[in-house]
Design a protein around this motif. Structure first.
Motif, PDB file in Angstrom:
ATOM      1  N   ASN A  15     -11.179 -37.545   5.307  1.00 46.08           N
ATOM      2  CA  ASN A  15     -11.002 -38.639   4.355  1.00 46.08           C
ATOM      3  C   ASN A  15      -9.590 -38.523   3.780  1.00 46.08           C
ATOM      4  OD1 ASN A  15     -10.943 -40.392   2.186  1.00 46.08           O
ATOM      5  ND2 ASN A  15     -12.904 -39.738   1.317  1.00 46.08           N
ATOM      6  N   TYR A  16      -8.691 -39.369   4.243  1.00 49.62           N
ATOM      7  CA  TYR A  16      -7.284 -39.220   3.879  1.00 49.62           C
ATOM      8  C   TYR A  16      -7.006 -39.509   2.407  1.00 49.62           C
ATOM      9  CZ  TYR A  16      -6.397 -38.929   8.885  1.00 49.62           C
ATOM     10  OH  TYR A  16      -6.398 -38.543  10.197  1.00 49.62           O
ATOM     11  N   SER A  17      -8.004 -40.058   1.703  1.00 48.20           N
ATOM     12  CA  SER A  17      -7.809 -40.285   0.275  1.00 48.20           C
ATOM     13  C   SER A  17      -7.915 -38.991  -0.530  1.00 48.20           C
ATOM     14  CB  SER A  17      -8.837 -41.300  -0.246  1.00 48.20           C
ATOM     15  OG  SER A  17     -10.148 -40.751  -0.222  1.00 48.20           O
ATOM     16  N   ILE A  18      -8.421 -37.929   0.101  1.00 43.31           N
ATOM     17  CA  ILE A  18      -8.519 -36.632  -0.563  1.00 43.31           C
ATOM     18  C   ILE A  18      -7.232 -35.855  -0.317  1.00 43.31           C
ATOM     19  CG2 ILE A  18      -9.809 -34.486  -0.766  1.00 43.31           C
ATOM     20  CD1 ILE A  18     -12.263 -35.926   0.282  1.00 43.31           C
ATOM     21  N   GLU A  19      -6.626 -35.388  -1.377  1.00 44.36           N
ATOM     22  CA  GLU A  19      -5.370 -34.653  -1.255  1.00 44.36           C
ATOM     23  C   GLU A  19      -5.574 -33.367  -0.463  1.00 44.36           C
ATOM     24  OE1 GLU A  19      -1.955 -32.599  -4.130  1.00 44.36           O
ATOM     25  OE2 GLU A  19      -3.706 -33.598  -5.005  1.00 44.36           O
ATOM     26  N   PRO A  20      -4.710 -33.077   0.514  1.00 47.67           N
ATOM     27  CA  PRO A  20      -4.852 -31.847   1.296  1.00 47.67           C
ATOM     28  C   PRO A  20      -4.757 -30.596   0.421  1.00 47.67           C
ATOM     29  CG  PRO A  20      -3.321 -33.368   2.345  1.00 47.67           C
ATOM     30  CD  PRO A  20      -3.598 -33.917   0.974  1.00 47.67           C
ATOM     31  N   LEU A  21      -5.343 -29.525   0.902  1.00 44.08           N
ATOM     32  CA  LEU A  21      -5.230 -28.233   0.250  1.00 44.08           C
ATOM     33  C   LEU A  21      -3.994 -27.511   0.780  1.00 44.08           C
ATOM     34  CD1 LEU A  21      -8.906 -26.954   0.647  1.00 44.08           C
ATOM     35  CD2 LEU A  21      -7.894 -27.912  -1.437  1.00 44.08           C
ATOM     36  N   GLU A  22      -3.353 -26.747  -0.081  1.00 37.90           N
ATOM     37  CA  GLU A  22      -2.318 -25.818   0.352  1.00 37.90           C
ATOM     38  C   GLU A  22      -2.823 -24.414   0.052  1.00 37.90           C
ATOM     39  OE1 GLU A  22       2.419 -24.635  -0.141  1.00 37.90           O
ATOM     40  OE2 GLU A  22       1.536 -26.213  -1.400  1.00 37.90           O
ATOM     41  N   ILE A  23      -3.088 -23.644   1.092  1.00 35.44           N
ATOM     42  CA  ILE A  23      -3.708 -22.330   0.951  1.00 35.44           C
ATOM     43  C   ILE A  23      -2.691 -21.238   1.256  1.00 35.44           C
ATOM     44  CG2 ILE A  23      -5.538 -20.802   1.761  1.00 35.44           C
ATOM     45  CD1 ILE A  23      -6.584 -23.182   0.216  1.00 35.44           C
ATOM     46  N   PHE A  24      -2.488 -20.358   0.292  1.00 34.92           N
ATOM     47  CA  PHE A  24      -1.566 -19.248   0.473  1.00 34.92           C
ATOM     48  C   PHE A  24      -2.252 -18.085   1.186  1.00 34.92           C
ATOM     49  CE2 PHE A  24       0.253 -21.467  -3.214  1.00 34.92           C
ATOM     50  CZ  PHE A  24       1.561 -21.620  -2.771  1.00 34.92           C
ATOM     51  N   GLU A  25      -1.487 -17.423   2.047  1.00 32.08           N
ATOM     52  CA  GLU A  25      -1.934 -16.218   2.742  1.00 32.08           C
ATOM     53  C   GLU A  25      -0.942 -15.092   2.467  1.00 32.08           C
ATOM     54  OE1 GLU A  25      -4.022 -17.355   6.772  1.00 32.08           O
ATOM     55  OE2 GLU A  25      -2.067 -18.355   6.691  1.00 32.08           O
ATOM     56  N   ASP A  26      -1.344 -13.866   2.751  1.00 32.76           N
ATOM     57  CA  ASP A  26      -0.502 -12.696   2.505  1.00 32.76           C
ATOM     58  C   ASP A  26      -0.281 -11.923   3.809  1.00 32.76           C
ATOM     59  OD1 ASP A  26       0.877 -10.534   1.373  1.00 32.76           O
ATOM     60  OD2 ASP A  26      -0.992  -9.462   0.954  1.00 32.76           O
ATOM     61  N   PRO A  27       0.618 -12.411   4.674  1.00 28.48           N
ATOM     62  CA  PRO A  27       0.847 -11.726   5.955  1.00 28.48           C
ATOM     63  C   PRO A  27       1.454 -10.346   5.795  1.00 28.48           C
ATOM     64  CG  PRO A  27       2.519 -13.415   5.600  1.00 28.48           C
ATOM     65  CD  PRO A  27       1.493 -13.586   4.504  1.00 28.48           C
ATOM     66  N   SER A  28       2.091 -10.090   4.657  1.00 32.33           N
ATOM     67  CA  SER A  28       2.717  -8.786   4.440  1.00 32.33           C
ATOM     68  C   SER A  28       1.702  -7.693   4.160  1.00 32.33           C
ATOM     69  CB  SER A  28       3.684  -8.872   3.246  1.00 32.33           C
ATOM     70  OG  SER A  28       2.957  -9.054   2.033  1.00 32.33           O
ATOM     71  N   GLY A  29       0.524  -8.070   3.661  1.00 35.20           N
ATOM     72  CA  GLY A  29      -0.477  -7.072   3.296  1.00 35.20           C
ATOM     73  C   GLY A  29      -0.180  -6.345   2.004  1.00 35.20           C
ATOM     74  N   LEU A  30       0.833  -6.790   1.260  1.00 36.38           N
ATOM     75  CA  LEU A  30       1.235  -6.081   0.045  1.00 36.38           C
ATOM     76  C   LEU A  30       0.199  -6.173  -1.062  1.00 36.38           C
ATOM     77  CD1 LEU A  30       5.039  -6.985  -0.087  1.00 36.38           C
ATOM     78  CD2 LEU A  30       4.022  -4.785   0.499  1.00 36.38           C
TER      79      LEU A  30
END
Length: 278
Positions: A15-30
């Motif tokens: 449903n394009y009327s719903i704003e997309p999510l921006e999900i952060f990840e931690d590739p560094s493992g810190l």
């Protein structure tokens, strides 16, 4: 360390009327969050299924029958929070009021909090809470002398949680978010949940007993709540041991490919709908 460099990925709704999510990840493992610092394919497949299915609508109807206007949803092992946050956006789009509690070990919470802050949902009460399956169930994980399988970060799941890292980059500022960092599960155990979600949490056999014990307490005898379990096949014989144990307390059926989003499914990813046995 004052900041941690994070990567991000976008989740777009059908449903394009719903704003997309921006999900952060931690590739560094810190952040020492182990597997909880990554968005796994199962989370995307499950979220897309929830977009297509009517399970959120039927869960809302269940809440209404209980004379509640607020839908109660609990996610265990939330990791980055993709599934729970997607559910929040979907419910917000239908003007459904809901309380959604995302849970994990304390060392995973900093990244989860960051994603909650980045992806609010109007009318939805979002919370992050520590939920230790061993503490709730009273069952210790069975780990061999070598510490079982998995990375050092993942082994923190069966050891003492590392302190929550306090950094400017990972401090939520919105008053609409609630964060509980103490392992007090009384509120969670006393809530009548309409839907419980478990996404990619059965990769570590040592935690099967604490997890099933926790589910039995969260969804006790007489509960009409739905439980949805999704996982990617890694060691099928071990994973079926989990379902054999779960089947003592819950009925379940698999979600067929035709019920899922045709563009987001995999032969290696399985979804099950479960309910507590009477």
């Amino acid at each position: 360390m004052d900041t941690v460099d994070l990567s991000s990925r976008e989740y777009e709704f059908n449903n394009y009327s719903i704003e997309p999510l921006e999900i952060f990840e931690d590739p560094s493992g810190l952040l020492h969050g182990g597997v909880g610092s990554t968005v796994w394919d199962t989370a995307i497949v499950l979220s897309k299924y929830l977009e297509k299915s009517n399970i959120l609508a039927t869960s809302a109807a269940s809440a209404s029958r209980s004379k509640r206007t607020t839908l109660n949803i609990l996610e265990l092992g939330s990791g980055t929070g993709l599934v729970g946050l997607a559910v929040a956006r979907m419910l917000s789009a239908t003007s459904q009021r809901a309380r959604i509690v995302l849970t994990d070990k304390a060392n995973v919470l900093p990244l989860l909090q960051k994603n909650m802050e980045k992806n609010p949902a109007t009318g939805i009460e979002l919370e992050a809470q520590v939920l230790d399956w061993e503490a709730v169930s009273g069952i210790k994980a069975k780990v061999d002398e070598k510490g079982g399988s998995g990375s050092e970060g993942d082994k923190a799941l069966v050891e003492e949680s590392v302190p929550v890292m306090e950094t400017d980059a990972l401090t939520p500022s919105s008053s609409s978010l609630t964060v509980t960092t103490l392992p007090n599960a009384n509120d969670i155990l006393s809530t009548e949940w309409d839907l419980a979600i478990l996404s990619d949490c059965i990769w570590f056999p040592a935690l099967y007993a604490p997890l099933t014990g926790t589910l039995n307490r969260l969804l006790p005898l007489g509960s009409t709540s739905k439980l949805i379990v999704a996982f990617e096949k890694r060691n099928f014989s071990e994973e079926m041991e989990f379902f054999a144990t779960l089947g003592k307390s819950f009925t379940f059926r698999d979600v067929k490919p035709e019920e899922q989003d045709p563009n987001y499914q995999s032969d290696d990813i399985f979804l099950f709908l479960c309910q507590r046995r009477p």
